[in-house]
Design an enzyme around this catalytic site. Structure first.
Site, PDB file in Angstrom:
ATOM      1  N   ASP A 239       0.797  -1.223   0.000  1.00 28.71           N
ATOM      2  CA  ASP A 239       0.000   0.000   0.000  1.00 28.71           C
ATOM      3  C   ASP A 239       0.830   1.273   0.000  1.00 28.71           C
ATOM      4  O   ASP A 239       0.348   2.330  -0.387  1.00 28.71           O
ATOM      5  CB  ASP A 239      -0.931   0.019   1.216  1.00 28.71           C
ATOM      6  N   ASP A 263      -0.094   5.635   1.803  1.00 33.24           N
ATOM      7  CA  ASP A 263      -1.237   5.108   2.557  1.00 33.24           C
ATOM      8  C   ASP A 263      -1.147   5.583   3.998  1.00 33.24           C
ATOM      9  O   ASP A 263      -1.299   6.760   4.273  1.00 33.24           O
ATOM     10  CB  ASP A 263      -1.285   3.583   2.439  1.00 33.24           C
ATOM     11  N   ASP A 267       0.423   1.261  10.265  1.00 29.50           N
ATOM     12  CA  ASP A 267      -0.734   0.363  10.254  1.00 29.50           C
ATOM     13  C   ASP A 267      -0.372  -0.887  11.034  1.00 29.50           C
ATOM     14  O   ASP A 267       0.687  -1.483  10.803  1.00 29.50           O
ATOM     15  CB  ASP A 267      -1.114  -0.036   8.829  1.00 29.50           C
ATOM     16  N   ARG A 319      -7.324   9.954  11.880  1.00 28.67           N
ATOM     17  CA  ARG A 319      -6.774   8.656  12.302  1.00 28.67           C
ATOM     18  C   ARG A 319      -5.512   8.813  13.146  1.00 28.67           C
ATOM     19  O   ARG A 319      -4.422   8.416  12.749  1.00 28.67           O
ATOM     20  CB  ARG A 319      -6.488   7.755  11.106  1.00 28.67           C
TER      21      ARG A 319
END
Length: 434
Positions: A239, A263, A267, A319
């Site tokens: 990603d 991205d 993560d 986020r």
């Protein structure tokens, strides 16, 4: 009369000396016992971890609020020492005070492995291995990396503490796939991983990433990439995350500067757990941190992540983090910028927000710190989201929900009301240190 008075003063002084000696002895004994316990804990963990996926996830603790309490205790102890003047370098940041107070830290680099707190506190990285010095910034062949390159270092089967000979700008052709028990330690030099692929932590354990500038990461893949001395395989398209954590445990990401990737910046998905994300500086990015694969992937209920002492800075949108299913302790971070929201979630995560500083943007429609993504109206009211001691500025507000705080949560939050005023000092050195 004068003689009696002198005798009384002498007795008092003798008693005072005895008390001071007793206190010092107790403090020394406590420190020695703590070091012995830490060493025993790490040794036991190394012996038990054998690469089995199920075994790694047994390290998700039964009582996550107890870990939040331990973080709070570490902060309190660091703050109290600063008040008492035991260390002139202390800042109230227990991670930094653990190693930066040592003027010879460059000779004692592996001591860093004993400085983490929170859910990733047992991540020892390459502490028990040899040093590996990266001398070559190239990445010409992801299948057969040259000795001296970062890729050659991270794929080795043995524990390694990886350092850099000089300043470097590393552009990776494909994902940097890490093997277990590795530390990337860029203290003392200026190392950028940028303008290409970035770091993948997949189905491994005990990783420390410290002191890197990671930015402008791009999607790569559809290529062969080596992941160990004995294995390479086909990688589909990645990603473009700065750091991707996939099915891994005992991970500590500390003092990195991350920005502007295709991205996410960090993560963590697919059952990853026992993670601490601390002292990082995040800037110029949309979707900053994702914790949890999807609402339907219930195995992420084992996920436990501490997010501490980070600075969420300019150019960020959302986020910080975005959570699913697990338990997330967000403590002593400085949120100076967001455009949509700071903390979001779905699938009933537990979020313990403690002693953070939230500065809302000028936009009157973006003042709320929190964002829920729920399947039906009102379902989020049962999710346990709590704000204790947070400093809410410029109209910022945190929408709490869930059950009343139990006793263990109250203990975990005992310092929060004080600590938010210290956030500026605690996070003043966030990011890669020069």
């Amino acid at each position: 009369m004068a003689a009696a008075l002198r005798l009384s003063c002498l007795c008092f002084l003798q008693l005072l000396i005895v008390i001071v000696l007793f206190i010092n002895s107790s403090a020394d004994n406590s420190i020695e016992e703590a070091e012995q316990f830490q060493s025993l804990s790490n040794s036991t963990m190394v012996n038990r971890l054998n690469g089995n996926d199920e075994l790694r996830h047994e390290h998700a603790v039964d009582d996550p609020e107890a870990i939040a309490s331990m973080v709070d205790m570490s902060i309190r102890n660091s703050t109290e020492r600063r008040k008492l003047g035991y260390f002139s370098c202390t800042t109230g940041n227990p991670i930094d005070d653990c190693w930066r107070c040592d003027r010879n830290w460059q000779r004692n680099r592996r001591r860093l492995a004993d400085c983490s707190i929170g859910f990733g506190r047992n991540a020892i990285g390459g502490r028990d291995g040899r040093f590996y010095v990266v001398t070559d910034s190239g990445d010409d062949d992801p299948v057969n990396p040259r000795p001296g390159t970062l890729r050659h270092a991270v794929i080795q089967d043995e524990p390694l503490w990886i350092v850099f000979k000089r300043d470097m700008h590393i552009t990776l052709k494909q994902e940097l796939i890490m093997n277990s028990f590795k530390t990337i330690d860029a203290r003392g030099v200026n190392v950028h991983i940028a303008n290409g692929a970035c770091i993948t932590i997949q189905f491994v354990t005990n990783i420390i990433i410290h002191g890197l500038h990671i930015h402008d990461c791009k999607p790569t893949g559809n290529a062969m990439v080596r992941s160990s001395p004995s294995h390479y395989g086909w990688r589909t398209m990645a990603d473009g995350d700065a750091i991707s954590i996939f099915g891994s445990s005992h991970i500590w990401v500390d003092h990195n500067s991350l920005s502007n990737c295709a991205d996410g910046l960090i993560d963590a998905i697919m059952g990853s757990t026992a993670i601490t994300i601390s002292n990082n500086y995040f800037t110029h990015h949309n979707e900053v941190i994702l914790l949890g694969h999807s609402d339907s992937y219930v195995r992420d209920k084992v996920m436990q992540v501490t997010i501490a002492f980070n600075h969420f800075g300019e150019g960020l949108i959302q986020r910080m983090p975005r959570c699913r299913h697990g338990y997330f302790h967000v403590v002593n971070n400085d949120y100076t910028h967001w455009e949509m929201y700071a903390i979001g979630g779905s699938a009933a995560p537990t979020i313990n927000s403690q002693g953070n500083r939230y500065l809302a943007p000028v936009n009157p429609f973006a003042k709320e710190v929190t964002k829920r993504v729920e399947p039906w109206e009102g379902s989020w009211k049962q999710w346990n989201w709590r704000s204790v001691g947070d400093l809410l500025l410029n109209g910022a507000y945190f929408t709490a929900s869930g059950r009343a705080a139990p006793g263990s949560y109250a203990r975990a939050s005992s310092l929060a009301a004080k600590s938010s005023s210290m956030v500026g000092m605690i996070t003043s050195n966030a990011g890669a240190l020069s």
